[in-house]
Design a protein around this motif. Structure first.
Motif: not given
Length: 640
Positions: A77-106
Motif C-alpha cells: 500500500n506504499d503510495p510511492n511504490y504504487r505510483e512508480t510501478i504504474s507509471t513505469f509500465i504506462a511509460t513503457y506502453y506509450r513508447k511501444l505504441k509510439e514506435s509502432k512496435q505494438i498494436e495497443g488497445g484490445e
C-alpha cells in the motif's frame, strides 16, 4: 476486437525486456526495443521538460531530478511504490505504441511476469496495480512458467522431459525461485524467507566501496539529499559485478579489477571494483537481509532444501533448468550441479537469461489463447453427436465381424468336446450331452479365450472402421493448430485391454450378450438341431435294431419327435456301440453341417439384442471422450 498479438513484459528488479508474438503465427517471438535497446535497466526518471523517462535514458539524460531503480517487489500500500510501478509500465506502453512496435488497445494482450513464490492473491493485487497504467488486457503469470515455455518451444526440452519432472531455478535480482514442473503442472517450492536476490551482491559492493571511499561522509550526505546519485552509484556496482562474472578468469589476478564508474561532480567519483579475492569476501560475508548468513551459504542451503523436498516425494527431476541473470554466475551452476548429481538429472542453464522470461511470457500468452481455442474446437466435436453417429453407423460391421470367429470357437470349445465325451461314454444320455455342451459354452464365454476373440475383433473394427472416420474429424483441428495429426489419433491401435483401459469394448459386448448367446443359441434351437442331426442321421434306427421291438412299438404309438425325445432322455447306449455310430469323422461332419446355422443364429441374436449395442455405443462414445480428453491434454503442450 480480435486479439492480434501477445506481449511478454518482463519487469525485472534489475532489468526490463519486452517481446511480441503474433497469435495466429508459429514464428518465434521478437524482442522489442526501447531507447534502441532490447534490454533496459529497470529505472524511472523524471525530467522537468521531458517528463517521465525509462531505462538508459533516465540514467544519462541531463536534468533528471528524480531517479528510481530496482523497485519491483510484492504489491503493498506504499503510495510511492504504487505510483512508480504504474507509471513505469504506462511509460513503457506509450513508447511501444509510439514506435509502432505494438498494436495497443484490445488487439494486444500483455503478460507480465512475477516470482513463482507469490501467492494467487498477491498476483491478483499486482495485476490490478498494473492495470492502472491503462493497458486493457493484462495478466500476471509466474516467471517460471515463462522460462519453461521458452525452453520447450525453443527446442531445449524433448517431449518426454516435458511430460516428466523439470525443476526451474530462477535466480533474479530480488528473489531466487524454485518451481517443479511435473506432468505440465507447476508446483512452487518454498524454502523460507525468499530475499535471496543477486541485487544483494550489488548492495554489498556498494557498501564496501562507500566505506572505503576517502570522502564517504560527504557521499552519505549527498545520497541522503539526492537519492538519484545513490541509484546511479548502485548501478555502477551492478556493472562491476556483471563484468566480473562475465570474465572471472581474467579477474583471478589480484592486480586486475572489474570496475564501474559514476561521476558525482568534477571532483567526486564513485568507482566500485572487484576481483576474485574481493568477490569471494563479499559472497561469504554475513548479510542482515539473509539472517546474517552469507549469499553463498544461503544459496547452497536453498538448493539443498529444494533437493530434500523433492527426495521426500521420491522425485528425481529429469532436467534442472537455470534461468535469471544471476544464473550466469559460475558458482551457482557448480552448486546446482553438485547437489543435483543424479545420473538421471541434466543441468541446463539458459543461454540468454536476460531475454528468456520476456520471450517465454509472449509464448505463454500465445499458447494460452491457442490452447483455449483448441479445446473449444474439440469440445464442439464432442457436442455435435458426430462421434456417436460414427459408432452407430459401423455397429452392423462389428456384429458381422464377430459372428464367424465366435461360431468357430463355440464349435471347437463346446460342441466338439461334448460329442467326444459322449463318444467315450463319459456322458450317459444325449440329454446329459445337451446340458454338458451348454455348461461348456457358458464356461468358454466367461474365459479369456472368448474375451480375446471379441477384443481382437473390436480392435480391428475400431482401427479399420472408427479410426479413419474419427481422423477425418480431428485431422483438420490438428492442421489448424499446427500440431501432428497423430496427436488426436489412435495410430498405435486402441487395444481395449492394454492401450486404453477405459475403452473396453469387448467387456461391454460380453456383459450384455453372453446370456442371449448361451440360453438362446446353445440352450435353444441350435443345440436341439445338433441332437436331432445326431439322432436322425446316425443313431435312431441303429438304436431301434439294438433295443428291438419295444422301441419300434414306441415309435408306432408316438410320433417321430416323441421317439427322439424318449431316446435322448432315457437311452444309455453301450460304450462299444458309440465310437462306431459317432466316429471322429461323423463329429466333424456334424460341426460342418451345423456351422452355417450357428452363424446365422448368432448374428440374429446379436442384432436382436439392440439394447446391448445401444449401451455399447454409449460406452464406446464415453470411452472415446475420455481417451480423446487425455490426448487433448497431451497435445496441448505441442501447441506453439
Amino acid at each position: 476486437m480480435k486479439i492480434f498479438e501477445t506481449i511478454g513484459f518482463d519487469l525485472g528488479h534489475g532489468e526490463t525486456a519486452v517481446a511480441r508474438a503474433i497469435v495466429e503465427s508459429i514464428e518465434p517471438p521478437q524482442m522489442l526495443e526501447v531507447n534502441n535497446k532490447k534490454n533496459q535497466v529497470t529505472a524511472l526518471g523524471w525530467h522537468p521538460q521531458l517528463g517521465y523517462l525509462v531505462g538508459e535514458q533516465a540514467l544519462i539524460q541531463a536534468g533528471v531530478t528524480r531517479l528510481q531503480i530496482s523497485f519491483k517487489q510484492k504489491p503493498n500500500n506504499d503510495p510511492n511504490y504504487r505510483e512508480t510501478i504504474s507509471t513505469f509500465i504506462a511509460t513503457y506502453y506509450r513508447k511501444l505504441k509510439e514506435s509502432k512496435q505494438i498494436e495497443g488497445g484490445e488487439s494486444s494482450y500483455f503478460y507480465v511476469g512475477c516470482p513463482s513464490g507469490w501467492t494467487i492473491s498477491e498476483r491478483e493485487e499486482y495485476q490490478k496495480l498494473l492495470q492502472v497504467a491503462g493497458i486493457p488486457l493484462l495478466s500476471v503469470i509466474p516467471e517460471s512458467r515463462a522460462a519453461f515455455m521458452q525452453a520447450k518451444e525453443a527446442g531445449k526440452l524433448e517431449y518426454e522431459k516435458l511430460k516428466s519432472s523439470v525443476l526451474m531455478i530462477d535466480i533474479g535480482s530480488s528473489t531466487t525461485d524454485f518451481t517443479l514442473v511435473k506432468s505440465l503442472q507447476e508446483i512452487p517450492i518454498d524454502f523460507g524467507s525468499n530475499a535471496l536476490g543477486a541485487s544483494l551482491i550489488d548492495k554489498a559492493i556498494f557498501e564496501r566501496t562507500l566505506a572505503q571511499h576517502e570522502r564517504s561522509q560527504l557521499l552519505e550526505k549527498i545520497f541522503t539529499e539526492y537519492p538519484h546519485h545513490q541509484a546511479r552509484c548502485e548501478l555502477a556496482c551492478r556493472k562491476a559485478k556483471e563484468d566480473y562474472f562475465s570474465n572471472e578468469q581474467v579477474y583471478s589476478d589480484p592486480q586486475t579489477f572489474a570496475r564501474g564508474f559514476e561521476s558525482i561532480n568534477e571532483q567526486i567519483y564513485f568507482i566500485p571494483q572487484v576481483n576474485k579475492l574481493i568477490m569471494e569476501e563479499i559472497l561469504n560475508q554475513p548479510l542482515p537481509q539473509l539472517g546474517q548468513k552469507s549469499w553463498l551459504q544461503s544459496f547452497r542451503e536453498a538448493v539443498s532444501e529444494a533437493k530434500q523436498k523433492l527426495d521426500k516425494e521420491n522425485i528425481v527431476p529429469k532436467l534442472v533448468l537455470m534461468t535469471g541473470g544471476a544464473s550466469r554466475m559460475q558458482f551457482t551452476r557448480q552448486i546446482c550441479q553438485e547437489i543435483f548429481s543424479d545420473r538421471e538429472t541434466l543441468l541446463r542453464p539458459d543461454p540468454e537469461p536476460e531475454r528468456c522470461i520476456a520471450l517465454g511470457l509472449a509464448r505463454v500468452g500465445r499458447w494460452d489463447l491457442r490452447a483455449t481455442a483448441f479445446k473449444q474446437e474439440v469440445d464442439t466435436l464432442f457436442g455435435s453427436n458426430k462421434l456417436q453417429q460414427i459408432i452407430e453407423k459401423h455397429i452392423p460391421e462389428l456384429i458381422a465381424s464377430l459372428t464367424k470367429p465366435l461360431a468357430d470357437s463355440l464349435l471347437e470349445n463346446a460342441v466338439k468336446p461334448g460329442l467326444k465325451d459322449w463318444q467315450k461314454n463319459q456322458i450317459r444320455t444325449l440329454a446329459e450331452l445337451e446340458t454338458s455342451m451348454k455348461h461348456r459354452a457358458e464356461q468358454w464365454f466367461k474365459g479369456t479365450s472368448a474375451q480375446q476373440i471379441i477384443n481382437n475383433q473390436c480392435i480391428s473394427w475400431f482401427n479399420n472402421k472408427i479410426q479413419p472416420n474419427l481422423a477425418a474429424q480431428t485431422d483438420p483441428i490438428c492442421r489448424k493448430f499446427h500440431i501432428p495429426r497423430s496427436s488426436l489419433r489412435f495410430e498405435d491401435s486402441i487395444n481395449p485391454e492394454f492401450v486404453h483401459p477405459e475403452l473396453r469394448i469387448g467387456d461391454a459386448i460380453l456383459a450384455d450378450t453372453v446370456a442371449f448367446i448361451v440360453n438362446v443359441v446353445i440352450g435353444g434351437g441350435t443345440l436341439a438341431s445338433i441332437i436331432t442331426l445326431i439322432l436322425t442321421g446316425h443313431l435312431t434306427w441303429p438304436i431301434a435294431l439294438v433295443y428291438g421291438a419295444s422301441v419300434m412299438a414306441a415309435g408306432m404309438e408316438l410320433n417321430r419327435k416323441g421317439v427322439q425325445e424318449a431316446i435322448k432322455t432315457n437311452v444309455d447306449i453301450p460304450s462299444w456301440m458309440r465310437s462306431s455310430f459317432l466316429s471322429d469323422k461323423k463329429i466333424a461332419d456334424i460341426c460342418e453341417q451345423i456351422q452355417p446355422e450357428l452363424e446365422k443364429v448368432l448374428q440374429e441374436q446379436l442384432i436382436a439384442n439392440q439394447q446391448a449395442f445401444d449401451k455399447l455405443t454409449e460406452k464406446v462414445w464415453q470411452g472415446l471422450q475420455k481417451a480423446l480428453a487425455t490426448k487433448v491434454q497431451e497435445a496441448i503442450i505441442l501447441i506453439q
